[in-house]
Design an enzyme around this catalytic site. Sequence first.
Site, PDB file in Angstrom:
ATOM      1  N   TRP A 198       0.803  -1.224   0.000  1.00  0.00           N
ATOM      2  CA  TRP A 198       0.000   0.000   0.000  1.00  0.00           C
ATOM      3  C   TRP A 198       0.841   1.280   0.000  1.00  0.00           C
ATOM      4  CZ3 TRP A 198       1.683   2.601   4.180  1.00  0.00           C
ATOM      5  CH2 TRP A 198       2.206   1.849   5.237  1.00  0.00           C
ATOM      6  N   LYS A 222      -2.282  -8.491  -7.756  1.00  0.00           N
ATOM      7  CA  LYS A 222      -3.091  -8.310  -6.548  1.00  0.00           C
ATOM      8  C   LYS A 222      -2.550  -7.096  -5.807  1.00  0.00           C
ATOM      9  CE  LYS A 222      -2.878  -9.514  -2.295  1.00  0.00           C
ATOM     10  NZ  LYS A 222      -3.399  -8.248  -1.720  1.00  0.00           N
ATOM     11  N   GLU A 225      -5.212  -4.393  -0.580  1.00  0.00           N
ATOM     12  CA  GLU A 225      -6.641  -4.110  -0.386  1.00  0.00           C
ATOM     13  C   GLU A 225      -6.841  -2.715   0.193  1.00  0.00           C
ATOM     14  OE1 GLU A 225      -5.242  -7.126   0.198  1.00  0.00           O
ATOM     15  OE2 GLU A 225      -6.310  -7.975  -1.518  1.00  0.00           O
ATOM     16  N   SER A 276       5.972  -7.411   3.533  1.00  0.00           N
ATOM     17  CA  SER A 276       6.652  -7.777   4.780  1.00  0.00           C
ATOM     18  C   SER A 276       7.522  -9.022   4.598  1.00  0.00           C
ATOM     19  CB  SER A 276       5.622  -8.038   5.881  1.00  0.00           C
ATOM     20  OG  SER A 276       4.980  -9.267   5.639  1.00  0.00           O
ATOM     21  N   GLY A 280       6.738 -12.612   2.783  1.00  0.00           N
ATOM     22  CA  GLY A 280       7.692 -13.035   1.756  1.00  0.00           C
ATOM     23  C   GLY A 280       8.182 -14.460   2.014  1.00  0.00           C
ATOM     24  N   GLU A 297      10.906  -8.320  -2.508  1.00  0.00           N
ATOM     25  CA  GLU A 297      11.462  -7.058  -2.008  1.00  0.00           C
ATOM     26  C   GLU A 297      10.818  -6.856  -0.643  1.00  0.00           C
ATOM     27  OE1 GLU A 297      11.635  -3.697  -0.763  1.00  0.00           O
ATOM     28  OE2 GLU A 297      10.553  -2.889  -2.508  1.00  0.00           O
ATOM     29  N   CYS A 331      10.280   1.048   2.630  1.00  0.00           N
ATOM     30  CA  CYS A 331      11.209  -0.006   3.071  1.00  0.00           C
ATOM     31  C   CYS A 331      12.645   0.516   3.128  1.00  0.00           C
ATOM     32  CB  CYS A 331      11.175  -1.179   2.111  1.00  0.00           C
ATOM     33  SG  CYS A 331       9.568  -1.917   2.033  1.00  0.00           S
ATOM     34  N   GLU A 428      11.421  -2.604  11.500  1.00  0.00           N
ATOM     35  CA  GLU A 428      11.046  -1.376  10.781  1.00  0.00           C
ATOM     36  C   GLU A 428      10.015  -0.581  11.576  1.00  0.00           C
ATOM     37  OE1 GLU A 428      10.850  -1.703   6.052  1.00  0.00           O
ATOM     38  OE2 GLU A 428       9.628  -3.158   7.079  1.00  0.00           O
TER      39      GLU A 428
HETATM   40  C1  SIN Z   1       9.573   0.556  -0.970  1.00  0.00           C
HETATM   41  O1  SIN Z   1       9.407   1.160   0.061  1.00  0.00           O
HETATM   42  O2  SIN Z   1       9.334  -0.658  -1.027  1.00  0.00           O
HETATM   43  C2  SIN Z   1      10.053   1.207  -2.251  1.00  0.00           C
HETATM   44  C3  SIN Z   1      10.797   2.453  -2.065  1.00  0.00           C
HETATM   45  C4  SIN Z   1      11.418   2.980  -3.348  1.00  0.00           C
HETATM   46  O3  SIN Z   1      11.159   2.485  -4.438  1.00  0.00           O
HETATM   47  O4  SIN Z   1      12.200   3.913  -3.241  1.00  0.00           O
END
Ligand code: SIN
Length: 527
Positions: A198, A222, A225, A276, A280, A297, A331, A428
């Site tokens: 999201w 997908k 949601e 997450s 994954g 990722e 991330c 995180e």
């Molecule tokens: C992410 O947070 O998964 C992607 C961040 C980015 O593409 O810079």
Amino acid sequence: MAGMMVFCTRSLLSRRSSSPALRHPFVSLLSRQISSEADSIVDRLKSSGLLRTQGLIGGTWTDAYDGKTLKVQNPATGDVIANVPCMGGRETIDAIGSASETFSSWSKLTAAERSKYLRKWYDLLIVHKEELGQLITLEQGKPLKEAIGEVSYGASFIEFFAEEAKRVYGDIIPATLPDRRLFVLKQPVGVVGVITPWNFPLAMITRKVGPALASGCTVVVKPSELTPLTCLAATELALQAGIPKGAINVVMGNAPEIGDALLESKQVRKITFTGSTATGKKLMAGAAGTVKRVSLELGGNAPCIIFDDADIDVAIKGAMAAKFRNSGQTCVCANRILVQEGIYEKFATAFSKAVQSMQVGNGFHEGVVQGPLINEAAVHKVEAFLEDAVSKGAKILVGGKRHSLGMTFYEPTVVTDVKNEMLISRDEVFAPVAPLLRFKTEEEAIHIANDTDAGLAAYIFTSSMQRSWRVSEALEYGLVGINEGIISTEVAPFGGVKQSGLGREGSKYGIDEYLEMKYICLGNLSN
Ligand code: SIN
């Protein structure tokens, strides 16, 4: 990234105002104002045809077979923006069937033909940049300027892979016998299951669908949601660009059922996922049953190391960008800011001043740079992390609580005296909270930075060229920013090491994830 629970219902459009903070008269008034602004944006999006509220199977906009729906809410107000179908296994199986049927024709087009479709899609994404940005702000909450920036970023993957489609080269290998010729051919892997988060409702889709389509694969997407509307709008534009029906299918709703259907299908030859680490790992295990390829990722725990010799202004600007992009919900956001002892106090003071100056609010409002967190669960997570840190000796310098705006708005926060053993350094944070850790030597900084299972992004700030190289090489991470806080781009490989994932996205390397290698031996040439 936190896993999110979504419930399917048969309910009609409704407003939600469950947050206690929303019951305050001033907040209610503000919220009503924001809601009516959002309503007129929704009306405009409806008349532009970009507010799609059904899944897409074989080019047909489709409801859930049992009529169930789920609400998509604006995190800034709690208002329901739309109801979308709550699909499950049956719809996913049909979407896979359609992707599989279309694969035989799409994969046979020339690279130049596929490239033209993608280029047209890119053009339409750019033409509709404002509306797509508005949709992102509505369903995800990030400030409009940042949301429009995401559209440019997201579209850049479609443009890049439109070009890259034409550069999928094979090889001729020097033969081992005089009457043989040896070739390597690259072919699309087949149907790809694309599962996205999201926090980037558009860019995480285009970063996967771009190279998949460019290489000749077809997809079942997908989206999260929590933020499916941007994906549906982008898919509508893909259809307008002429991308054949069935090449892109979209299902959303019951995530475990959809995930299982994708994993169990022998027709799906690859899963690509951003989200997450826990999910994954489940996908990786589930893919074993049919020996599918996976690209993952996953979560990060980015260290941002500020050395004594750094240009302090550059470091503050870089750390602010690395920490507070998307209100800390990426991330690659700086999760631990490691500051060398010689400049620790000076940095903490100047950084706190910059953090205090940030305007928090509804992403549609001028000057706002920090939107709401995605939902209540995200707020509870940050509260638990801060409670743990403070109980173990950390000090809150700025912020540290929900914002007076209520809902899921959280005050941009700076915490000092943080230790690497605290919860806030282990996982995180995914919120606008900057934990400052103190270190003495370069070796200690590298040790702290690498003392985690994650390995996605890291940042260092220093004026020394030698140190830049030394530390970059020692960091166990997939991406390293030197004197820069935002380094993502479509032309460079994005991905992590250790438990941050597998594979790379974007760049010339990204397309390989969607290609199989075939060795062909042509023999008996002397006969
Ligand atoms: C992410 O947070 O998964 C992607 C961040 C980015 O593409 O810079």
